[in-house]
Motif scaffolding. Structure first.
Motif, PDB file in Angstrom:
ATOM      1  N   GLU A 284       2.826   3.464   7.207  1.00  0.00           N
ATOM      2  CA  GLU A 284       2.494   4.881   7.025  1.00  0.00           C
ATOM      3  C   GLU A 284       3.076   5.398   5.716  1.00  0.00           C
ATOM      4  OE1 GLU A 284       0.254   8.069   8.324  1.00  0.00           O
ATOM      5  OE2 GLU A 284       0.451   6.078   9.242  1.00  0.00           O
ATOM      6  N   ILE A 285       4.268   4.934   5.364  1.00  0.00           N
ATOM      7  CA  ILE A 285       4.878   5.315   4.085  1.00  0.00           C
ATOM      8  C   ILE A 285       4.034   4.795   2.927  1.00  0.00           C
ATOM      9  CG2 ILE A 285       6.904   4.926   2.612  1.00  0.00           C
ATOM     10  CD1 ILE A 285       8.547   4.815   5.265  1.00  0.00           C
ATOM     11  N   GLN A 286       3.435   3.621   3.117  1.00  0.00           N
ATOM     12  CA  GLN A 286       2.609   3.013   2.071  1.00  0.00           C
ATOM     13  C   GLN A 286       1.278   3.732   1.905  1.00  0.00           C
ATOM     14  OE1 GLN A 286       1.966  -1.517   1.255  1.00  0.00           O
ATOM     15  NE2 GLN A 286       0.479  -0.934   2.822  1.00  0.00           N
ATOM     16  N   GLY A 287       0.800   4.397   2.963  1.00  0.00           N
ATOM     17  CA  GLY A 287      -0.487   5.075   2.883  1.00  0.00           C
ATOM     18  C   GLY A 287      -1.257   5.046   4.182  1.00  0.00           C
ATOM     19  N   GLY A 288      -0.647   4.500   5.243  1.00  0.00           N
ATOM     20  CA  GLY A 288      -1.307   4.445   6.544  1.00  0.00           C
ATOM     21  C   GLY A 288      -1.523   3.016   6.998  1.00  0.00           C
ATOM     22  N   VAL A 289      -1.689   2.848   8.322  1.00  0.00           N
ATOM     23  CA  VAL A 289      -1.846   1.495   8.858  1.00  0.00           C
ATOM     24  C   VAL A 289      -3.128   0.838   8.351  1.00  0.00           C
ATOM     25  CG1 VAL A 289      -0.452   1.885  10.922  1.00  0.00           C
ATOM     26  CG2 VAL A 289      -2.899   2.421  10.974  1.00  0.00           C
ATOM     27  N   GLY A 290      -4.078   1.650   7.905  1.00  0.00           N
ATOM     28  CA  GLY A 290      -5.307   1.089   7.360  1.00  0.00           C
ATOM     29  C   GLY A 290      -5.115   0.395   6.021  1.00  0.00           C
ATOM     30  N   THR A 291      -3.917   0.524   5.442  1.00  0.00           N
ATOM     31  CA  THR A 291      -3.655  -0.092   4.140  1.00  0.00           C
ATOM     32  C   THR A 291      -2.830  -1.366   4.251  1.00  0.00           C
ATOM     33  OG1 THR A 291      -1.543   1.049   3.739  1.00  0.00           O
ATOM     34  CG2 THR A 291      -3.571   2.223   3.156  1.00  0.00           C
ATOM     35  N   ASN A 296       0.494 -14.062  10.538  1.00  0.00           N
ATOM     36  CA  ASN A 296       1.134 -14.639  11.709  1.00  0.00           C
ATOM     37  C   ASN A 296       1.232 -16.132  11.448  1.00  0.00           C
ATOM     38  OD1 ASN A 296       0.889 -12.302  13.989  1.00  0.00           O
ATOM     39  ND2 ASN A 296      -0.888 -12.288  12.643  1.00  0.00           N
ATOM     40  N   LEU A 297       2.442 -16.613  11.195  1.00  0.00           N
ATOM     41  CA  LEU A 297       2.618 -17.965  10.687  1.00  0.00           C
ATOM     42  C   LEU A 297       3.319 -18.867  11.696  1.00  0.00           C
ATOM     43  CD1 LEU A 297       3.889 -17.106   7.090  1.00  0.00           C
ATOM     44  CD2 LEU A 297       1.528 -17.352   7.877  1.00  0.00           C
ATOM     45  N   GLY A 298       2.806 -20.089  11.806  1.00  0.00           N
ATOM     46  CA  GLY A 298       3.464 -21.148  12.548  1.00  0.00           C
ATOM     47  C   GLY A 298       3.490 -22.387  11.695  1.00  0.00           C
ATOM     48  N   ASP A 299       3.937 -23.491  12.260  1.00  0.00           N
ATOM     49  CA  ASP A 299       3.983 -24.728  11.487  1.00  0.00           C
ATOM     50  C   ASP A 299       2.609 -25.388  11.382  1.00  0.00           C
ATOM     51  OD1 ASP A 299       6.716 -24.502  11.008  1.00  0.00           O
ATOM     52  OD2 ASP A 299       7.226 -25.474  12.899  1.00  0.00           O
ATOM     53  N   ARG A 300       1.764 -25.225  12.395  1.00  0.00           N
ATOM     54  CA  ARG A 300       0.440 -25.853  12.383  1.00  0.00           C
ATOM     55  C   ARG A 300      -0.666 -24.858  12.045  1.00  0.00           C
ATOM     56  NH1 ARG A 300      -3.992 -26.932  11.937  1.00  0.00           N
ATOM     57  NH2 ARG A 300      -5.298 -28.550  12.888  1.00  0.00           N
ATOM     58  N   TYR A 301      -0.610 -23.675  12.629  1.00  0.00           N
ATOM     59  CA  TYR A 301      -1.677 -22.684  12.464  1.00  0.00           C
ATOM     60  C   TYR A 301      -1.151 -21.428  11.772  1.00  0.00           C
ATOM     61  CZ  TYR A 301      -4.094 -25.521  15.992  1.00  0.00           C
ATOM     62  OH  TYR A 301      -4.684 -26.552  16.669  1.00  0.00           O
ATOM     63  N   ALA A 302      -2.083 -20.622  11.286  1.00  0.00           N
ATOM     64  CA  ALA A 302      -1.732 -19.328  10.709  1.00  0.00           C
ATOM     65  C   ALA A 302      -2.884 -18.360  10.951  1.00  0.00           C
ATOM     66  CB  ALA A 302      -1.452 -19.454   9.213  1.00  0.00           C
ATOM     67  N   MET A 303      -2.561 -17.110  11.260  1.00  0.00           N
ATOM     68  CA  MET A 303      -3.562 -16.085  11.522  1.00  0.00           C
ATOM     69  C   MET A 303      -3.227 -14.854  10.678  1.00  0.00           C
ATOM     70  SD  MET A 303      -4.620 -14.393  15.200  1.00  0.00           S
ATOM     71  CE  MET A 303      -3.062 -13.544  15.516  1.00  0.00           C
ATOM     72  N   PHE A 304      -4.256 -14.303  10.037  1.00  0.00           N
ATOM     73  CA  PHE A 304      -4.078 -13.163   9.149  1.00  0.00           C
ATOM     74  C   PHE A 304      -4.936 -12.011   9.655  1.00  0.00           C
ATOM     75  CE2 PHE A 304      -3.124 -17.044   7.052  1.00  0.00           C
ATOM     76  CZ  PHE A 304      -1.971 -16.773   6.324  1.00  0.00           C
ATOM     77  N   GLU A 305      -4.363 -10.807   9.689  1.00  0.00           N
ATOM     78  CA  GLU A 305      -5.069  -9.685  10.303  1.00  0.00           C
ATOM     79  C   GLU A 305      -4.550  -8.355   9.776  1.00  0.00           C
ATOM     80  OE1 GLU A 305      -4.289  -9.575  14.497  1.00  0.00           O
ATOM     81  OE2 GLU A 305      -2.145  -9.871  14.214  1.00  0.00           O
ATOM     82  N   ALA A 306      -5.323  -7.304  10.059  1.00  0.00           N
ATOM     83  CA  ALA A 306      -4.852  -5.943   9.832  1.00  0.00           C
ATOM     84  C   ALA A 306      -3.783  -5.633  10.874  1.00  0.00           C
ATOM     85  CB  ALA A 306      -6.017  -4.970   9.972  1.00  0.00           C
ATOM     86  N   ILE A 307      -2.917  -4.655  10.586  1.00  0.00           N
ATOM     87  CA  ILE A 307      -1.874  -4.346  11.563  1.00  0.00           C
ATOM     88  C   ILE A 307      -2.327  -3.266  12.558  1.00  0.00           C
ATOM     89  CG2 ILE A 307      -0.157  -4.889   9.805  1.00  0.00           C
ATOM     90  CD1 ILE A 307       0.721  -1.924   9.959  1.00  0.00           C
ATOM     91  N   HIS A 308      -3.480  -2.671  12.314  1.00  0.00           N
ATOM     92  CA  HIS A 308      -3.909  -1.573  13.179  1.00  0.00           C
ATOM     93  C   HIS A 308      -4.804  -2.080  14.306  1.00  0.00           C
ATOM     94  CE1 HIS A 308      -7.856  -1.821  11.320  1.00  0.00           C
ATOM     95  NE2 HIS A 308      -7.284  -1.718  10.127  1.00  0.00           N
TER      96      HIS A 308
END
Length: 383
Positions: A284-291, A296-308
């Motif tokens: 929110e300080i940066q400009g909102g959750v939309g920004t 999400n990191l592991g040793d084998r897999y990784a997942m990337f996403e918005a935080i909202h």
């Protein structure tokens, strides 16, 4: 104590025994099977799973794919990168299957190397777990990494949130005495804490950072949070030149809005629930959750996403086209960096920062602002 009370207590004791046995097995498996990060540079082909999710998820994913296809034109043409669309994480399909992540969808996800995921709706009430919580557990994505930058205010933060434990691991498996009380459970393992703390300190070391803030509520949660703080200091001993400071979550939420104090912070490491809350505040300080994006990191897999979340109200009100793809685009930039395409990751990050600074195309979530498509086209023009 009547017979009904005795029955509830016996059932609760058996339930807790099963949970404790399960978590002990998990701790010992983690301690015995630690792996190292994958070497994407040596891979001939990298498969990126694309999960649009639901609500505004498909809207912002469409726009992010448009940008990625421009940025990765060469890699897509050569076959070095494959963008593999994965349906099935919609709320309708998950409810129909009765599973947070249907087994066939999970199998498709596991066949990919990394995942770019849109937001997913979690049903209120009931016992269905969040799709994110399920994916983090099934893929062992133990580190939730969320950067926040506001250069003009001297803010350059990165949060390492433990992603597989705390209240979230067992939050849908509590006990209840109907009409009288309910209890949920929180778990902190030594192995799980050690690896998230090490990830935070490794990042600090690799990026020239000198301060790691360990954020807990160890004065109240003396076993779980107390151990988190203790282990963090043990890990810190392996990183001379990097200071670790303890903060309680309540005062840290205040520090982040204190303009005279907040610019000194660099790297944060914290348990699951606190990380979920405070990174929304930081966004929110940066400009909102939309920004804001996250990894999400592991040793084998990784997942990337918005935080909202999936913003069902926007869809219900017909405003889906005005949803902001900046969050998923930031996640995409983090994904590109993770798989070794650093130059392209930096180009996308710089384009997003330029768009935010210029404010020529501004999304408000309403018809008085730009559409997601217009914003994506603006980003492409900056690449």
């Amino acid at each position: 104590m009547n017979e009904t009370d005795k029955r509830y207590i016996e059932e609760a004791a058996a339930h807790f025994k099963a949970l404790l046995t399960e978590q002990l097995k998990r701790q010992r498996k983690m301690a015995a099977e630690a792996e190292g990060p994958r070497d994407f540079a040596s891979m001939e082909k990298i498969v990126v799973g694309i999960c649009p999710g639901d609500g505004i998820g498909p809207k912002i994913m469409d726009q992010s794919l448009g940008v990625l296809k421009v940025l990765l034109e060469e890699e897509l043409a050569s076959g070095r990168i494959e963008l593999r669309w994965i349906d099935g994480l919609t709320i309708e399909n998950r409810l129909a299957c009765g599973k947070a992540v249907p087994e066939d969808v999970l199998a498709e996800i596991k066949a990919c190397d990394v995942l770019l995921k849109g937001p997913t709706t979690t049903p209120k009430g009931g016992t269905m777990e969040s799709a994110n919580v399920t994916l983090r557990r099934e893929l062992d994505l133990y580190a939730n990494v969320r950067p926040v930058r506001v250069p003009e205010e001297g803010i350059d933060w990165i949060f390492f949130r433990e992603n597989t434990e705390g209240e979230y691991a067992l939050g849908s498996r509590g006990i209840e005495v109907p009409g009288e009380l309910a209890m949920d459970f929180k778990v902190t393992t030594d192995a799980g804490t050690r690896r998230i703390c090490r990830a935070a300190f490794e990042h600090a070391k690799a990026n020239g950072k000198t301060l790691v803030a360990c954020v807990t509520k160890a004065n109240i949660m003396k076993k779980t949070d107390g151990n988190f703080s203790r282990i963090c200091h043990e890990v810190a001993a392996d990183y001379p030149g990097i200071e670790v400071e303890d903060y309680y979550i309540d005062i840290m939420t205040a520090k982040l809005v204190n303009k005279t104090a907040r610019s000194r912070f660099q790297v944060f490491v914290l348990p699951n629930l606190y990380g979920d809350i405070i990174t929304d505040e930081a966004a929110e300080i940066q400009g909102g959750v939309g920004t804001a994006g996250s990894a999400n990191l592991g040793d084998r897999y990784a997942m990337f996403e918005a935080i909202h979340g999936s913003a069902p109200r926007m869809m219900e009100e017909g405003r889906g086209d005005y949803s902001n793809p900046a969050s998923i685009l930031k996640a995409a930039s983090m994904m590109l960096s993770h798989i070794g395409l650093t130059e392209k990751a930096d180009r996308l990050a710089d384009a997003l920062e330029a768009c935010a600074a210029e404010k020529k195309v501004v999304i408000t979530g309403h018809p008085d602002g730009a559409t997601g498509y217009e914003f994506a086209e603006y980003v492409v023009s900056k690449l």
